[in-house]
Design a protein around this motif. Structure first.
Motif, PDB file in Angstrom:
ATOM      1  N   GLY A 619      12.567 -11.591  41.162  1.00 31.10           N
ATOM      2  CA  GLY A 619      11.694 -12.545  40.507  1.00 31.10           C
ATOM      3  C   GLY A 619      12.246 -13.942  40.434  1.00 31.10           C
ATOM      4  O   GLY A 619      13.203 -14.320  41.123  1.00 31.10           O
ATOM      5  N   SER A 620      11.643 -14.717  39.540  1.00 36.33           N
ATOM      6  CA  SER A 620      11.974 -16.125  39.344  1.00 36.33           C
ATOM      7  C   SER A 620      13.286 -16.271  38.594  1.00 36.33           C
ATOM      8  O   SER A 620      13.629 -15.457  37.723  1.00 36.33           O
ATOM      9  N   ALA A 621      13.996 -17.356  38.898  1.00 34.73           N
ATOM     10  CA  ALA A 621      15.276 -17.625  38.243  1.00 34.73           C
ATOM     11  C   ALA A 621      15.116 -17.804  36.740  1.00 34.73           C
ATOM     12  O   ALA A 621      16.042 -17.536  35.970  1.00 34.73           O
ATOM     13  N   LYS A 622      13.943 -18.250  36.282  1.00 35.54           N
ATOM     14  CA  LYS A 622      13.748 -18.537  34.868  1.00 35.54           C
ATOM     15  C   LYS A 622      13.287 -17.332  34.057  1.00 35.54           C
ATOM     16  O   LYS A 622      13.189 -17.417  32.828  1.00 35.54           O
ATOM     17  N   ALA A 623      12.993 -16.226  34.713  1.00 39.07           N
ATOM     18  CA  ALA A 623      12.556 -15.034  33.980  1.00 39.07           C
ATOM     19  C   ALA A 623      13.639 -14.602  32.996  1.00 39.07           C
ATOM     20  O   ALA A 623      14.833 -14.639  33.305  1.00 39.07           O
ATOM     21  N   LEU A 624      13.211 -14.189  31.800  1.00 43.59           N
ATOM     22  CA  LEU A 624      14.145 -13.798  30.749  1.00 43.59           C
ATOM     23  C   LEU A 624      14.261 -12.272  30.695  1.00 43.59           C
ATOM     24  O   LEU A 624      13.258 -11.568  30.606  1.00 43.59           O
ATOM     25  N   VAL A 625      15.502 -11.784  30.733  1.00 39.73           N
ATOM     26  CA  VAL A 625      15.783 -10.351  30.678  1.00 39.73           C
ATOM     27  C   VAL A 625      16.457 -10.043  29.346  1.00 39.73           C
ATOM     28  O   VAL A 625      17.433 -10.702  28.976  1.00 39.73           O
ATOM     29  N   THR A 626      15.935  -9.051  28.628  1.00 39.12           N
ATOM     30  CA  THR A 626      16.508  -8.632  27.349  1.00 39.12           C
ATOM     31  C   THR A 626      16.880  -7.161  27.424  1.00 39.12           C
ATOM     32  O   THR A 626      16.074  -6.331  27.863  1.00 39.12           O
ATOM     33  N   VAL A 627      18.105  -6.842  27.004  1.00 38.35           N
ATOM     34  CA  VAL A 627      18.571  -5.459  26.958  1.00 38.35           C
ATOM     35  C   VAL A 627      18.947  -5.150  25.515  1.00 38.35           C
ATOM     36  O   VAL A 627      19.731  -5.879  24.897  1.00 38.35           O
ATOM     37  N   GLU A 628      18.386  -4.051  24.969  1.00 37.15           N
ATOM     38  CA  GLU A 628      18.626  -3.688  23.576  1.00 37.15           C
ATOM     39  C   GLU A 628      19.046  -2.222  23.484  1.00 37.15           C
ATOM     40  O   GLU A 628      18.441  -1.360  24.107  1.00 37.15           O
ATOM     41  N   ALA A 629      20.077  -1.977  22.675  1.00 34.62           N
ATOM     42  CA  ALA A 629      20.533  -0.603  22.413  1.00 34.62           C
ATOM     43  C   ALA A 629      21.571  -0.646  21.315  1.00 34.62           C
ATOM     44  O   ALA A 629      22.346  -1.603  21.206  1.00 34.62           O
ATOM     45  N   GLY A 630      21.608   0.407  20.487  1.00 34.56           N
ATOM     46  CA  GLY A 630      22.631   0.530  19.470  1.00 34.56           C
ATOM     47  C   GLY A 630      22.683  -0.612  18.480  1.00 34.56           C
ATOM     48  O   GLY A 630      23.749  -0.916  17.930  1.00 34.56           O
ATOM     49  N   GLY A 631      21.551  -1.285  18.255  1.00 36.02           N
ATOM     50  CA  GLY A 631      21.533  -2.411  17.334  1.00 36.02           C
ATOM     51  C   GLY A 631      22.044  -3.703  17.924  1.00 36.02           C
ATOM     52  O   GLY A 631      22.267  -4.688  17.203  1.00 36.02           O
ATOM     53  N   VAL A 632      22.250  -3.744  19.251  1.00 40.18           N
ATOM     54  CA  VAL A 632      22.754  -4.933  19.942  1.00 40.18           C
ATOM     55  C   VAL A 632      21.699  -5.396  20.935  1.00 40.18           C
ATOM     56  O   VAL A 632      20.983  -4.585  21.523  1.00 40.18           O
ATOM     57  N   ALA A 633      21.603  -6.707  21.143  1.00 38.30           N
ATOM     58  CA  ALA A 633      20.657  -7.267  22.108  1.00 38.30           C
ATOM     59  C   ALA A 633      21.380  -8.259  23.008  1.00 38.30           C
ATOM     60  O   ALA A 633      22.127  -9.125  22.534  1.00 38.30           O
ATOM     61  N   LEU A 634      21.174  -8.137  24.317  1.00 36.97           N
ATOM     62  CA  LEU A 634      21.700  -9.081  25.309  1.00 36.97           C
ATOM     63  C   LEU A 634      20.521  -9.789  25.941  1.00 36.97           C
ATOM     64  O   LEU A 634      19.571  -9.135  26.387  1.00 36.97           O
ATOM     65  N   ARG A 635      20.581 -11.132  26.006  1.00 36.62           N
ATOM     66  CA  ARG A 635      19.504 -11.914  26.618  1.00 36.62           C
ATOM     67  C   ARG A 635      20.095 -12.891  27.620  1.00 36.62           C
ATOM     68  O   ARG A 635      21.063 -13.596  27.326  1.00 36.62           O
TER      69      ARG A 635
END
Length: 708
Positions: A619-635
């Protein structure tokens, strides 16, 4: 056993062992089988149900006691026995498995009498706790006499707990609990008090508490029905070399497949997942297509009687040229690691890690000096019982089990199909190589839950030739029979050592043959991928980002690692046909997973654990990816993830990490691949091996080549 009224009584057991032709707990599954909300249990329900039954064969007809069907037992422990006493009472004797604290198992002798229309409750015979050795049942005028062997396993185990687990041990912190467990002296948990020794043979006489009555019978009606087809792990046997066999020295060799790490119910620690010794050999030959095989039951739980029986069986099933059954055992230390000892001959002593004479690897190797043997460590990076790589031996320590079906891979942290406890610092296979150990790679199984293989190039299919080929490291690990990696440095092949002359640059060739479509073939140097078949599709303006995610719970951290990856913006998840077992949902802009990390020692200790998820995003370079698990979020944006640096997010007891890697397993469009790599990759003082992964997640690892 003859029946007074004519005919004969037969006692038998039946046991269904699931998933034995798969590659184990970490195997991928088809995306079409993914179901929302299904939690992946890394340690599935332990124990198998064994059904014990008796039949009367009379006049060509079959009859069963009117007792409501077969007796359900926890697991098979030995063959059942049946007898009819002088009063006409029907008796049944068998071993029944019981679980002890912390997961160990033992087998008691249980005896039942059939009274009227039902079986009596089982009587557990005194001094019968211990091994899965066979028993003898003889009828008397009133009752039966039982001859059996026991080794006092239960009493020693409980004495160990009383003597070495302090009442306040659980209040001293999780790491202290782990250390308390590992600090147990010669009565480590697995050993439950030391080598089982010879034990005692006991004779018990039993009489029925009820008046004798004729056994009520029901006829067994034969029902003709078709059997479901059994999926075999292999097709027809073919020992012709597949791919590019290592024959740089001009020797004619064939490729043979085997398993050097299997446990039977003699080991008593597989949570009821392990079948009997005889069944194992037939299973290996008939179902798994193994050319060579070793039962390696734990020395610490193996009696001298068991050891005699195991050697006798290995020799009975040995057929040079057809099947090479090997004599072996497991030396199991919670302080230094677990090693399988494989003999090249038809005999050899058994050594326990809890005996003072062999309580560390150096002492074990000293006692093995008169014998031709190999010692092969497995699950080296297991958090609770890692391998101590400070011990070395050029003769006996030649191989390491990089993958086992029972758990997963211990190649390195963040590796393909990494098992959730493979986090012991400095103990992975790559750590061992980096520390100077020169080890070839094998795959094998351990306890139930699937099958894995070692491929060996050998001149002949006999014990001496197979062990010699293993010692020379002419072998590789595979999660499935038929996947063959290839590595050549000039005239040298996997397992060999190469010394380069000044200015010499030999050709470097690597590749693989698969049994289904390949996803990626990688050349690893000193732990880093330096050449790969993996390429982004050409002619696309959008970013192609193969992500490897790692969800890590630290010591004492959360167990529930359920989470998701979501995308906002112009980007989508690249579809694949297979996914990790934890995945519960895959859509164009999201991937969800569900899993629970294990707890140990009665759920009082939460060791570190990991869950690895691979996904590729386009996809596009500006697309935002969020990963969530165990009460933690990576964006992060897709551009940031594509930059190649590791991203992470942390919270107390948990973290999420993301890096460029293999990602989702997209196909190469071929089942074989071979390439000559850039010779500039070669450098003195490095080690190299090949890792191959199919689109279905099945994989193989070549033994390394060392360039000096």
């Amino acid at each position: 056993m003859a029946d007074p009224g004519g005919g004969a009584w037969l006692a038998y057991d039946s046991l269904a062992v699931p998933d034995q032709t798969t590659s184990g707990l970490t195997r991928y599954r088809p995306v079409g089988e993914v179901r929302d909300g299904v939690t992946h249990d890394p340690i599935p329900g332990f124990g198998l149900t064994c059904h014990v039954d008796v039949l009367l064969v009379r006049g060509g007809e079959f009859h069963r006691p009117a007792a409501g069907g077969p007796i359900a037992e926890s697991a098979a422990a030995c063959y059942p026995r049946v007898a009819v006493d002088g009063q006409g009472v029907l008796w049944l004797a068998h071993r029944t498995m019981r679980q002890l604290p912390f997961g160990d198992y033992l087998a008691h002798v249980a005896v039942r009498a059939h009274v009227g229309a039902d079986w009596s409750p089982p009587r557990l015979l005194p001094a019968s706790d211990g091994t899965c050795s066979e028993l003898s049942l003889r009828p008397a005028e009133q009752g039966v006499t039982v001859l059996y062997h026991g080794d006092g396993h239960a009493e020693r185990h409980l004495a160990m707990l009383r003597g070495h687990m302090r009442p306040d041990a659980y209040a001293t912190g999780e790491e202290a609990l782990r250390r308390e467990h590992l600090r147990l002296p010669s009565t480590e948990r697995m050993a439950a008090g030391g080598h089982v020794g010879e034990g005692l043979v006991t004779v018990s006489t039993l009489r029925s508490d009820h008046p004798a009555r004729p056994t009520e019978l029901v006829a067994v009606v034969s029902q003709e029905r078709g059997h479901e087809p059994v999926e075999l792990a292999v097709g027809p046997r073919d020992h012709r070399p597949v791919g590019w066999p290592p024959n740089g020295d001009g020797a004619a060799r064939q490729l043979f497949w085997g398993d050097l790490h299997r446990h039977s119910n003699v080991s008593r620690c597989g949570a009821g997942l392990d079948i009997g010794t005889d069944d194992h050999y037939r299973f290996a030959d008939d179902l798994l297509g193994c050319d060579f095989w070793a039962l390696t039951d734990h020395a610490e739980n193996t009696s001298e009687l068991n050891w005699h029986h195991l050697k006798k069986l290995a020799n009975a099933f040995y057929r040079p040229g057809a099947h090479a059954s090997l004599v072996g055992f497991e030396w199991t230390s919670f302080l230094y690691g677990h090693y399988n000892v494989i003999y090249a001959g038809d005999d050899g002593p058994i050594f326990s890690s809890v005996e003072a004479e062999t309580d560390n690897p150096s002492k074990l190797w000293e006692r093995l000096e008169p014998h031709e043997a190999l010692t092969i460590p497995h699950h080296p990076a297991a958090w609770v019982y890692p391998t101590d790589w400070s011990y070395r031996h050029d003769r006996f320590l030649r191989l390491v089990e990089v993958f086992q079906a029972c758990t997963g891979s211990y190649e390195s942290d963040w590796c393909h199909r990494q098992y959730q406890d493979a986090l012991a610092p400095g103990a992975s296979v790559q750590d061992a190589l980096a520390a100077g150990q020169r080890l070839g790679f094998i795959g094998s199984t351990d306890h139930g839950n699937g099958a894995a293989y070692v491929g060996v190039y050998s001149e002949k299919l006999d014990r001496a030739s197979i062990v010699r080929a293993l010692s020379e490291r002419r072998c590789f690990a595979a999660t499935r029979r038929g996947i063959v990696p290839e590595l050549r440095v000039g005239g040298a092949s996997m397992g060999e050592e190469v010394t380069l002359a000044e200015g010499e640059i030999p050709p470097l060739v690597f590749g693989a043959v698969g049994v289904s479509e390949l996803s990626v073939v990688q050349l690893v140097r000193d732990g880093e991928v330096v050449a790969s078949s993996q390429r982004a599709p050409s002619g696309r303006a959008r970013l192609w980002v193969p992500l490897d995610l790692q969800l890590r719970s630290h010591d004492g951290g959360p167990r529930d690692m359920t989470g998701q990856l979501s995308i906002v913006g112009d980007a989508t998840v690249v579809p694949t046909e297979w996914c990790q077992p934890e995945v519960t949902s895959i859509h164009a802009t999201s991937v969800m997973w569900s899993t629970a990390l294990p707890e140990r020692y009665g759920k009082r200790y939460r060791p570190p654990g990991v869950v690895n998820i691979g996904v590729t995003i386009e996809g596009s370079a500006k697309a935002l990816v969020t990963v969530e698990a165990g009460g933690v979020a990576l964006r992060a944006t897709l551009a940031e993830l594509n930059a190649g640096c590791t991203s992470d997010a942390r919270a107390e007891g948990c973290e999420i990490r993301a890096r460029l890697g293999v990602g989702g397993l997209t196909g190469m469009g071929t089942t074989s691949w071979l390439v000559q790599a850039d010779p500039g990759i070669l450098r003195a003082g490095s080690w190299y091996y090949v890792r191959v992964i199919q689109v279905d997640g099945e994989a193989a690892w070549s033994s390394p080549v060392w360039v000096d």
